[in-house]
Write an enzyme that holds these catalytic residues in place. Structure first.
Site, PDB file in Angstrom:
ATOM      1  N   HIS A 189      48.756  98.694  44.839  1.00  0.00           N
ATOM      2  CA  HIS A 189      50.187  98.358  44.820  1.00  0.00           C
ATOM      3  C   HIS A 189      50.426  97.316  45.913  1.00  0.00           C
ATOM      4  O   HIS A 189      49.773  97.355  46.972  1.00  0.00           O
ATOM      5  CB  HIS A 189      51.050  99.584  45.186  1.00  0.00           C
ATOM      6  CG  HIS A 189      51.428 100.462  44.050  1.00  0.00           C
ATOM      7  ND1 HIS A 189      51.560 101.833  44.189  1.00  0.00           N
ATOM      8  CD2 HIS A 189      51.754 100.197  42.759  1.00  0.00           C
ATOM      9  CE1 HIS A 189      51.929 102.360  43.034  1.00  0.00           C
ATOM     10  NE2 HIS A 189      52.060 101.386  42.153  1.00  0.00           N
ATOM     11  N   CYS A 283      55.415 104.351  50.480  1.00  0.00           N
ATOM     12  CA  CYS A 283      55.382 104.932  49.140  1.00  0.00           C
ATOM     13  C   CYS A 283      56.406 106.052  48.986  1.00  0.00           C
ATOM     14  O   CYS A 283      56.876 106.335  47.885  1.00  0.00           O
ATOM     15  CB  CYS A 283      54.006 105.508  48.831  1.00  0.00           C
ATOM     16  SG  CYS A 283      52.681 104.318  48.906  1.00  0.00           S
TER      17      CYS A 283
HETATM   18  N1  ARG Z   1      49.276 108.782  43.406  1.00  0.00           N
HETATM   19  C1  ARG Z   1      50.257 107.751  43.307  1.00  0.00           C
HETATM   20  C2  ARG Z   1      49.838 106.744  42.275  1.00  0.00           C
HETATM   21  O1  ARG Z   1      48.677 106.424  42.220  1.00  0.00           O
HETATM   22  C3  ARG Z   1      50.476 107.094  44.617  1.00  0.00           C
HETATM   23  C4  ARG Z   1      51.605 106.115  44.619  1.00  0.00           C
HETATM   24  C5  ARG Z   1      51.781 105.430  45.915  1.00  0.00           C
HETATM   25  N2  ARG Z   1      52.967 104.706  45.917  1.00  0.00           N
HETATM   26  C6  ARG Z   1      53.121 103.469  46.394  1.00  0.00           C
HETATM   27  N3  ARG Z   1      54.308 102.973  46.445  1.00  0.00           N
HETATM   28  N4  ARG Z   1      52.091 102.757  46.728  1.00  0.00           N
HETATM   29  O2  ARG Z   1      50.625 106.278  41.492  1.00  0.00           O
END
Ligand code: ARG
Length: 290
Positions: A189, A283
């Site tokens: 991300h 996150c």
């Molecule tokens: N387990 C989640 C996923 O893989 C983690 C999300 C993390 N969020 C972020 N904004 N980076 O989607």
């Protein structure tokens, strides 16, 4: 001689100006990790065989929430739903700019149902809500810099959010969107590789981006703060800044030092349990930009 003196004066002026970071009150949306777990692996950090201490996760997240409140910010909460163990990562549910929320459409089926819960939050509070047609994971892959170039959106693609969503976000939000290509799966991300440290500047880890995207970032943000491998891998860039106070993962000690030297106040928090889900401070925090 005169030029040397001028140089010193200019340097001192720069240093003093740098020290005066100004915070702006923010409104955030969080969701408790009461239902958090690692039940599936959709990013390289998730390992279903590693046990999660949920009680500790809640305790660490509580501290994060209290920290944001103590800094003077307003915190709204979403109710965690059974069967959605990643809902604690509230940043992925939408992306807001100036009172408009552009909704998320998750890449993975396991998280798809979260989008409607975020949508209900915005609609029940009278936000202008734009339903997405394209795959995008909200603020996980979008960042907003109100003072850069009159209001600029940075957007990541490569792992989760798909490129057509960048154009869709631009039409939904009326701000130019700059597309950045993420190339390292550990930085799946945008918000694990880049953060707005104030309204006009960013910190980022160059290695997470394609060579061309690194060039774009260097052109747009010549004064950006660069994170090293260790800080980036410690989720240091997954930070929340109010312009002066920077809440970031405690392990990112070198980045904290760089921030302090630039006049910010690093506020370290521990989120070791939530990291097992591949997420950290940012996150967990969606910013509500009214
Ligand atoms: N387990 C989640 C996923 O893989 C983690 C999300 C993390 N969020 C972020 N904004 N980076 O989607």
């Amino acid at each position: 001689m005169i030029t040397a003196v001028t140089k010193v004066i200019r340097y001192l002026l720069l240093v003093t100006v740098n020290q005066q970071r100004v915070s702006r009150k923010r409104t955030y949306l969080l969701c408790s990790p009461e239902r958090f777990d690692v039940e599936y692996a959709i990013n390289p950090w998730m390992d279903v065989s590693t046990p999660v201490d949920r009680e500790l996760a809640v305790k660490q997240w509580d501290r994060l929430r209290e920290t944001l409140v103590a800094l003077g910010h307003e915190v709204h909460l979403l109710t965690p739903e059974p069967g959605l163990p990643d809902m604690v990562f509230a940043a992925n549910g939408a992306f807001t700019v100036d009172g408009t929320a552009y909704g998320a459409r998750f890449k993975h089926e396991q998280r798809a149902a979260e989008a409607a819960l975020h949508r209900a939050f915005y609609e029940s509070r009278g936000w202008r809500f734009i339903a997405p047609g394209e795959t995008n994971e909200g603020e996980g892959d979008f960042a907003y810099l109100p003072d850069a170039y009159g209001g600029l959106i940075l957007a990541g693609h490569g792992f989760r959010t798909e490129l057509p969503a960048h154009a869709e976000a631009q039409e939904a939000l009326g701000r130019p969107v700059v597309s950045l290509h993420l190339v390292d799966p550990r930085f799946y991300h945008l918000d694990v590789a880049l953060a707005a440290i104030d309204d006009g500047n960013v910190a980022y880890y160059p290695g997470a981006f394609s060579a061309a995207s690194q060039q774009v970032l260097a052109q747009l943000f010549p004064d950006a703060m660069l994170a090293d491998d260790a800080d980036a891998l410690a989720f240091g860039l997954n930070l929340v800044s109010d312009g002066a106070n920077v809440v970031l993962h405690a392990e990112a000690t070198r980045l904290a030092g760089k921030l302090r030297a630039a006049g910010y106040t690093p506020v370290p928090v521990e989120l070791t349990e939530l990291r097992k889900g591949g997420g950290c401070v940012k996150c967990c925090v969606a910013e509500l930009r009214h």
